[in-house]
Design a protein around this motif. Structure first.
Motif, PDB file in Angstrom:
ATOM      1  N   THR A 119      56.741  11.997  22.502  1.00 21.67           N
ATOM      2  CA  THR A 119      58.064  11.644  23.016  1.00 21.67           C
ATOM      3  C   THR A 119      58.690  12.841  23.717  1.00 21.67           C
ATOM      4  OG1 THR A 119      58.388  10.060  21.222  1.00 21.67           O
ATOM      5  CG2 THR A 119      60.352  10.766  22.416  1.00 21.67           C
ATOM      6  N   ASP A 122      63.350  10.989  24.716  1.00 20.88           N
ATOM      7  CA  ASP A 122      63.394   9.621  24.210  1.00 20.88           C
ATOM      8  C   ASP A 122      62.449   8.679  24.935  1.00 20.88           C
ATOM      9  OD1 ASP A 122      65.346  10.245  22.289  1.00 20.88           O
ATOM     10  OD2 ASP A 122      66.951   9.977  23.758  1.00 20.88           O
ATOM     11  N   LEU A 124      58.536   7.411  25.409  1.00 15.56           N
ATOM     12  CA  LEU A 124      57.219   7.422  24.768  1.00 15.56           C
ATOM     13  C   LEU A 124      56.163   7.579  25.856  1.00 15.56           C
ATOM     14  CD1 LEU A 124      56.211   7.067  21.825  1.00 15.56           C
ATOM     15  CD2 LEU A 124      55.762   4.673  22.386  1.00 15.56           C
TER      16      LEU A 124
END
Length: 239
Positions: A119, A122, A124
Motif C-alpha cells: 500500500t 492508501d 493497493l
C-alpha cells in the motif's frame, strides 16, 4: 562450539543464526503480531532481511528493521521499489531461480502460489510475484522456506535442484495450503523434517501441528519429523 539456529517469532517470522554468526530475518511481523513474544527493538542484529511478498503480515516491520540494522535486503524487484520509496537502502533485487551469496549463506528465490500487494497512499499496488527461498548455509543445512503458498508440482524440482534438509511450510489453511497440502508438499520435497508456520495466529487459521501429523500418517509419511516450535523458541539445526 557455535551452532546454526532457528528462532520462530510467530506466524511466518523467523530468525536464522549461522554458526559463523550471520543473522537472517525472514518476513518480519513483530508489531501487533498477537503471537510474537518480543518487540522489534529487542532484535539485536540483522545482517540479511528476506521478504517473500508484500502483505503486511510479512513486511510490517521491514522498513524499521532495515533502517535500524542496515542489513542486506533480499526481495523481488517490484517490492524493492516500495522499499526504496520508504528510504530503504542496500537491496539485492533477485527473481525466480536467481541466487545471491551473502557471507556464509547462499539465498535462492523460488516460486510460491499466492498473491502479493503493498500500500502506498492508501492505494493497493502490485508487489511482484510471491516467492519462497532456499537457504544454503555453508557447512550447515539447506532450508526451504516456502513462504505463503499452496502446494504445487514444481516442489519436486526444488527437491531435485536443491535437496533441502528442512522445510518451513504453512499449514494454517484459508490463505495458504492446509495440512493435506502441506503433507503432499513434504512428499514432493523429500524432506525428513518440517517446521510448521502460518497457523494459530487467528481462529480462521485452522491447521495445527497435530492435524498435520495425522495428514502425514495418512500419506504414509509418518517417519517425517514435525518440529513443533513455540513462538520465541530457538532450536539448533545440524548440517
Amino acid at each position: 562450539m557455535p551452532k546454526n539456529t532457528i528462532t520462530w517469532l510467530g506466524h511466518a517470522t523467523f530468525q536464522f543464526t549461522t554458526a559463523q554468526g550471520t543473522s537472517i530475518v525472514l518476513d518480519p511481523w513483530l508489531t501487533d503480531n498477537p503471537t510474537c513474544p518480543i518487540k522489534r527493538e529487542q532484535i539485536e542484529k540483522v545482517d540479511v532481511l528476506l521478504l517473500t511478498h508484500g502483505h503486511a503480515d510479512h513486511t510490517m516491520d521491514a522498513v524499521a528493521i532495515a533502517k535500524d540494522h542496515h542489513p542486506t535486503v533480499v526481495t523481488i524487484g517490484e517490492l524493492a521499489v516500495w522499499l526504496e520509496k520508504q528510504g530503504v537502502e542496500n537491496i539485492e533485487n533477485i527473481n525466480m531461480g536467481g541466487s545471491v551469496t551473502l557471507g556464509d549463506v547462499t539465498v535462492t528465490m523460488t516460486r510460491a502460489h499466492h498473491t502479493s500487494t503493498y500500500t502506498i497512499d492508501d492505494q493497493l499496488l502490485y508487489a511482484g510475484e510471491p516467492a519462497g527461498y532456499v537457504l544454503r548455509i555453508e557447512q550447515g543445512p539447506t532450508i526451504y522456506c516456502a513462504g505463503d503458498t499452496d502446494v504445487f508440482g514444481d516442489m519436486a524440482l526444488i527437491r531435485e535442484l536443491h535437496a533441502p534438509d528442512i522445510a518451513i511450510l504453512p499449514i494454517g489453511d484459508r490463505f495458504t495450503m492446509g495440512v493435506r497440502g502441506a503433507a503432499l508438499a513434504t512428499k514432493l520435497l523429500g524432506v525428513t523434517q518440517v517446521i510448521p508456520m502460518h497457523y494459530g495466529t487467528f481462529p480462521v487459521l485452522t491447521g495445527t501441528p497435530q492435524t498435520f501429523r495425522e495428514a502425514l500418517r495418512a500419506a504414509n509419511l509418518e517417519k517425517v519429523e514435525v518440529i513443533e516450535m513455540t513462538p520465541g523458541q530457538t532450536i539448533s539445526i545440524g548440517g
